[in-house]
Each structure stands twice: as structure tokens, then as C-alpha cells.
Design an enzyme around this catalytic site. Structure first.
Site, PDB file in Angstrom:
ATOM      1  N   GLU A 115      19.307  28.633  35.436  1.00 27.21           N
ATOM      2  CA  GLU A 115      20.712  29.029  35.342  1.00 27.21           C
ATOM      3  C   GLU A 115      21.106  29.357  33.904  1.00 27.21           C
ATOM      4  OE1 GLU A 115      24.693  27.827  37.822  1.00 27.21           O
ATOM      5  OE2 GLU A 115      23.389  26.206  37.126  1.00 27.21           O
ATOM      6  N   HIS A 168      -4.051  20.478  44.164  1.00 30.32           N
ATOM      7  CA  HIS A 168      -4.732  20.959  45.368  1.00 30.32           C
ATOM      8  C   HIS A 168      -3.997  22.137  45.992  1.00 30.32           C
ATOM      9  CE1 HIS A 168      -7.498  17.497  45.398  1.00 30.32           C
ATOM     10  NE2 HIS A 168      -6.472  16.870  44.849  1.00 30.32           N
ATOM     11  N   LYS A 186      29.610  33.124  44.679  1.00 27.76           N
ATOM     12  CA  LYS A 186      30.759  32.346  45.144  1.00 27.76           C
ATOM     13  C   LYS A 186      31.864  33.262  45.678  1.00 27.76           C
ATOM     14  CE  LYS A 186      30.047  28.444  41.965  1.00 27.76           C
ATOM     15  NZ  LYS A 186      30.604  27.710  40.805  1.00 27.76           N
TER      16      LYS A 186
END
Length: 409
Positions: free
Chosen positions: A260, A285, A400
């Protein structure tokens, strides 16, 4: 103590000194408040303890937050497994609008033993406000009684603060010049952790030690690392390889902080460093194969803790078909984990990848405070070196606005 070892060529200090000066200027200006937030947060510890001392019936503290209002608290909760705290107090974190998670947690709670900590810097975070409403509806709490079960952590004079004034709900304030994802050492982290009996004084002292190392003692690892990241010709992906499950919350916080802060537009140019967080030895792995043999577009930081409480000894048991595994017999499990870290690190160094190592003595509040402040400084340094504003989030704000538009149709 925290030790940071860089396994790549360092830059002459004269080349990066100007960036150090700009960080100092930014700190001195007072515009970016996280640099000095510890100073006011020490007083916040006593305020928090004073507030909670006559509420011994409260057993459950439930944080309702998103992003910068929750990631750091989750990091601390996961990290501080070896801390001596009040075992009667439980900290829950609801940090997503996930129905299953909300229902699972809320059904375990006795309202009269619970306090809900509504955390939103802006005061209008839609997810947090929605969760706040859901809790009220689930327990059927009348407005006149909300002050018994809720506190607010927000900016002074935010709409949430004003609602708290109307309903007589106690508030703790985030300094206006401290951004959400840089706010863990403010009321965002100090209040809920102090309520639960964590050593928040040591947390702030650890952060202060990092401050002193950088600004007073002029240790240069953070600047060297930031400059290496920001000027690397091929690598714009930063991998944090954390060796212990206790780093899971910290990894989430790291990803939010870097992504961000450092993913921005600069005119028509797109700039950014991409964070990836792994847990060792598990991810040896899986993702390790890509780092070893895939494109060399990654720098890697290894993070390990030297000592863990109650680390068991691998028993001296031998099976005829598994003798090749006997080399780990009579070794502490923590030593096996840390040696896996060292072996993987040496393998990547042999591939000429840019690698560094952060070593912590133990899982405690002091080391966590130091580590979190270290990464905040690293983020600021990268922002200055990339020529971007590390403290805004215009891309998030666009999403938003779209959400509000879609739900209003």
C-alpha cells in the site's frame, strides 16, 4: 538484540547520505507522526490500564478493524506467544466481512464478559461500521447501553468520535499525522494489547531502540537495503521468508505496509515493489523452487528467532527404512528450523541472489517493537528513494468509491 546481516555489496555512504538527511527532515517536520509516536504512547499505556482496572469481568476483547487497524495487532498477537500475560483475557480479531468467521467468533462470546474495540482511523470504514452494526443486532444492544460494551479507536473529530460523544462511548485517539498502516505503536496496538496484559512498555522500548540505532547511532543497514531494493536492475519483488508460524500475522502486516505504501503512479509511470511473504520451513516445499530456478527478479530477506521457549528435542528413534533421517536425532526442533533457514539462505546466495538475514533473540515484545519500527523506516526510505508518497493510498480510495456506487444502485 536484533542483528541484520546483508549478503550483497554495500553502497558508499556518501551516495545514500542525502536520503538519510531527507528522512531526518521528514521526521523533524512533524508531518509524518509515526517517527515519534512512541513518546506519546508511553502515557497511553497507563491510560489504558487505568480504564480497564475496574472491569475485571471482561474476559474477551474483540477488535473490529480492517487493514492498518487490524494487521499490526494480529502481528503482535501471533508473535508474542512466549509473553507472560493475563491468561484470563482473550483477544479476538475480526478483520474481514466474512460471514463464517464473524459467526464462528460471535457465537463463542458471552456479551457480559466482552468488550468490542471498534477501530477506524477515518471513522467511516465501511467494513468496520458494518461489523459494529452486526454485533449490536446480534446481541440486541440498546443505544443507551452501547457504552458498556464498546470503545472506539479513531481520529479526534472523526464521525466515529462524534458518535462516541453522542452515545457516551469511550474513545482513544490515533494522532492525526499517523497513517493507518504506520499506527501499530499508537492507540491501535497499545490499547488492546495493554487491556490483555501484554508488555506494551517493552514493545515501545524496542521501537525506541531501533529509532536510536537509525537516527542517533547512524546504523546504515536500513538505508543500504532500501537503496539496493530501489536501484536493482532486475528485482522488484521482495520476498520475506519468515522461519516460524508465529510470523504469520507479521507477514500479513509486512505485505500491507509495503504494497500500500510503495505501489504508486508517478504521472504515467507505475512504480512499486511487490512484497511476498513466506513461512519456513513449510514454503521451502513450494515457492522456493521458483526463487531458486525461476526469474532472478526477487530479493530475499530471511527472518528467524534464535531461541524459542519449550523447544522439544527430536527423539533418538531409528527405523531401518528411515536411517537417512537420523541426522536430526537429539537436535532441538528450533535448531532444525533455524538450520533449514541457514541452508536455504546459503543455497540462494550461491545463485547470486540478493539476500539478507534478520536475527532476533526471542519472541518477545521488545524484539517485535524493534522489528516493526525497522520495517516502517525501511518503507519510508524506499518511498523517498523511489520519489513517491509512501503515506497515501489513492488506488484503495478508488475501490471504496466504486463499492459505494455498486451498492447504491
Amino acid at each position: 538484540m536484533l542483528k541484520n546481516t546483508l549478503f550483497f555489496k554495500k553502497t558508499e555512504l556518501s551516495t545514500i547520505q542525502s536520503y538519510a538527511n531527507r528522512i531526518s527532515d521528514e521526521k523533524t517536520s512533524g508531518e509524518i507522526g509515526y517517527y515519534n509516536v512512541m513518546d506519546s504512547s508511553f502515557e497511553l499505556i497507563s491510560q489504558s490500564k487505568e480504564f480497564i482496572k475496574d472491569k475485571k469481568h471482561i474476559k474477551n476483547f474483540v477488535l473490529l478493524g480492517m487493514g492498518g487497524s487490524s494487521c499490526g495487532v494480529k502481528a503482535l498477537k501471533d508473535f508474542l506467544v512466549d509473553e507472560d500475560k493475563d491468561e484470563d483475557k482473550r483477544l479476538f480479531i475480526i478483520d474481514n466481512t466474512s460471514s463464517h468467521t464473524f459467526n464462528k467468533i460471535i457465537k463463542t462470546l458471552n456479551l457480559e464478559e466482552s468488550m468490542f474495540i471498534v477501530t477506524s482511523k477515518s471513522g467511516t470504514t465501511i467494513e468496520v461500521v458494518s461489523l459494529f452494526k452486526l454485533v449490536i443486532a446480534y446481541f440486541g444492544i440498546d443505544n443507551s447501553n452501547l457504552h458498556k460494551y464498546f470503545i472506539f479507536i479513531t481520529d479526534e473529530n472523526s464521525k466515529l468520535d462524534k458518535l462516541g460523544q453522542e452515545l457516551n462511548i469511550s474513545r482513544f485517539y490515533i494522532p492525526a499525522n499517523v497513517g493507518g498502516r504506520f499506527s501499530i505503536l499508537s492507540a491501535v496496538g497499545i490499547v488492546p494489547l495493554s487491556f490483555c496484559g501484554y508488555d506494551t512498555k517493552a514493545l515501545l522500548e524496542g521501537a525506541k531502540a531501533c529509532y536510536e540505532d537509525f537516527f542517533t547511532h547512524k546504523k546504515d543497514e536500513i538505508l543500504q537495503k532500501a537503496y539496493h531494493y530501489c536501484t536493482h536492475k532486475n528485482a522488484n519483488i521482495n520476498v520475506l521468508f519468515s522461519y516460524a508460524n508465529e510470523f504469520r500475522g507479521f507477514n500479513e502486516w509486512y505485505v500491507q505496509l509495503i504494497a500500500e505504501s510503495l505501489g504508486k503512479k508517478q504521472g504515467y509511470k507505475r512504480i512499486g515493489l511487490t512484497p511476498i511473504a513466506l513461512i519456513g520451513a513449510r514454503d521451502q516445499h513450494s515457492f522456493l523452487q521458483l526463487i531458486m530456478d525461476g526469474p532472478k527478479d526477487k530479493t530475499v530477506t530471511f527472518l528467524k528467532v534464535l531461541k524459542a521457549k519449550n523447544s522439544p528435542l527430536i527423539p533418538n528413534i531409528s527405523f531401518s527404512q528411515l536411517k537417512e533421517c537420523d541426522f536430526a536425532n537429539n537436535i532441538e526442533l528450533q535448531k532444525l528450523l533455524n538450520t533449514q533457514c541457514d541452508a536455504t539462505m546459503q543455497a540462494l546466495i550461491s545463485e547470486n541472489l540478493s539476500v539478507d538475514l534478520i536475527e532476533l533473540d526471542s519472541f518477545d515484545a521488545w524484539h517485535c517493537g524493534y522489528l516493526m519500527y525497522y520495517y516502517e523506516l525501511l518503507t519510508s526510505a524506499c518511498g523517498i528513494m523511489l520519489g513517491i508518497n509512501a503515506y497515501n493510498q489513492p488506488g484503495v480510495e478508488t475501490g471504496k468509491l466504486m463499492l459505494k456506487k455498486l451498492l447504491s444502485i
